[in-house]
Design a protein around this motif. Structure first.
Motif, PDB file in Angstrom:
ATOM      1  N   ASP A 190       0.834  -1.208   0.000  1.00  0.00           N
ATOM      2  CA  ASP A 190       0.000   0.000   0.000  1.00  0.00           C
ATOM      3  C   ASP A 190       0.865   1.254   0.000  1.00  0.00           C
ATOM      4  N   MET A 191       1.947   1.240   0.759  1.00  0.00           N
ATOM      5  CA  MET A 191       2.841   2.402   0.823  1.00  0.00           C
ATOM      6  C   MET A 191       3.412   2.695  -0.556  1.00  0.00           C
ATOM      7  N   ASP A 192       3.862   1.674  -1.280  1.00  0.00           N
ATOM      8  CA  ASP A 192       4.412   1.884  -2.619  1.00  0.00           C
ATOM      9  C   ASP A 192       3.348   2.413  -3.574  1.00  0.00           C
ATOM     10  N   LYS A 193       2.133   1.920  -3.454  1.00  0.00           N
ATOM     11  CA  LYS A 193       1.035   2.413  -4.290  1.00  0.00           C
ATOM     12  C   LYS A 193       0.762   3.889  -3.992  1.00  0.00           C
ATOM     13  N   GLU A 194       0.776   4.241  -2.709  1.00  0.00           N
ATOM     14  CA  GLU A 194       0.526   5.633  -2.318  1.00  0.00           C
ATOM     15  C   GLU A 194       1.639   6.557  -2.821  1.00  0.00           C
ATOM     16  N   ILE A 195       2.885   6.101  -2.741  1.00  0.00           N
ATOM     17  CA  ILE A 195       4.008   6.905  -3.234  1.00  0.00           C
ATOM     18  C   ILE A 195       3.858   7.127  -4.734  1.00  0.00           C
ATOM     19  N   LEU A 226      16.392   6.761  -2.699  1.00  0.00           N
ATOM     20  CA  LEU A 226      16.277   5.892  -1.537  1.00  0.00           C
ATOM     21  C   LEU A 226      15.633   6.678  -0.412  1.00  0.00           C
ATOM     22  N   SER A 227      14.696   6.046   0.274  1.00  0.00           N
ATOM     23  CA  SER A 227      14.003   6.709   1.362  1.00  0.00           C
ATOM     24  C   SER A 227      13.979   5.768   2.562  1.00  0.00           C
ATOM     25  N   LYS A 245       3.634  10.872   1.837  1.00  0.00           N
ATOM     26  CA  LYS A 245       3.888  12.316   1.807  1.00  0.00           C
ATOM     27  C   LYS A 245       5.310  12.620   2.288  1.00  0.00           C
ATOM     28  N   GLU A 246       5.775  11.925   3.320  1.00  0.00           N
ATOM     29  CA  GLU A 246       7.135  12.137   3.821  1.00  0.00           C
ATOM     30  C   GLU A 246       8.171  11.757   2.761  1.00  0.00           C
ATOM     31  N   MET A 282       7.785  11.792  -0.517  1.00  0.00           N
ATOM     32  CA  MET A 282       7.788  12.784  -1.594  1.00  0.00           C
ATOM     33  C   MET A 282       8.420  14.100  -1.143  1.00  0.00           C
ATOM     34  N   ILE A 283       8.182  14.498   0.087  1.00  0.00           N
ATOM     35  CA  ILE A 283       8.802  15.725   0.591  1.00  0.00           C
ATOM     36  C   ILE A 283      10.315  15.542   0.649  1.00  0.00           C
ATOM     37  N   GLN A 284      10.759  14.381   1.094  1.00  0.00           N
ATOM     38  CA  GLN A 284      12.194  14.104   1.121  1.00  0.00           C
ATOM     39  C   GLN A 284      12.765  14.178  -0.292  1.00  0.00           C
ATOM     40  N   LEU A 285      12.069  13.610  -1.245  1.00  0.00           N
ATOM     41  CA  LEU A 285      12.511  13.645  -2.641  1.00  0.00           C
ATOM     42  C   LEU A 285      12.601  15.082  -3.143  1.00  0.00           C
TER      43      LEU A 285
END
Length: 154
Positions: A14-19, A134-135, A142-143, A145-148
């Motif tokens: 789910d996390m990968d889908k959300e990203i 890499l995250s 959201k975290e 994408m903000i890091q990216l």
């Protein structure tokens, strides 16, 4: 590399889908995370990012990097969304399975012999350009994408 659909399959977390979805949302509306970035500005104490309920992070650039990211996003025009690719997802998963349990944070394999390009080639042809972000220690898409955005731009 083949593209059977533009949505992650059932084996993707789910996390990968959300990203993936948030990344595409941001590509189509570059201003989408500006409010979150502005909120982040108020969490800096010098080079320390003090996030409520989370570990404090020591940054290299402090609030300046966030201000630069906001200015960048304000000037961007929408661009087309990314297409999902199962082969790239598998290459990414393999890399995380290799370096994660060993506590490594690197683009090369744990033995130092395989880089991003070779990892992608294992699953298909690298047609033009590619990149890898890499995250670690992010609990929400959201975290990530903000890091990216703050670290690399979009």
């Amino acid at each position: 590399m083949t593209d059977k659909s533009n949505t992650p399959g059932p084996t993707i977390t789910d996390m990968d889908k959300e990203i993936f979805q948030l990344h595409n949302d941001l590509r189509q509306d570059p201003t989408k995370l500006i409010d979150a970035l502005k909120e982040m500005l108020g969490q800096f104490d010098g080079m320390l990012l003090k996030r409520p309920g989370k570990v404090t992070l020591r940054t290299k650039e402090g609030a300046d990097a966030v201000k630069e990211a906001i200015e960048f996003l304000e000037k961007q025009s929408p661009i087309q969304p990314l297409r999902w690719c199962d082969e790239i997802a598998q290459a990414s998963k393999d890399h995380a399975s290799d370096i994660g349990p060993k506590g490594l944070i690197q683009h090369d394999s744990s033995d130092g012999k395989t880089g991003v390009k070779e990892r992608l080639r294992k699953y298909g042809n690298v047609v033009s350009c590619y990149g890898e972000n890499l995250s670690f220690h992010c609990d929400e898409a959201k975290e990530v994408m903000i890091q990216l955005i703050v670290d690399d731009g979009v």
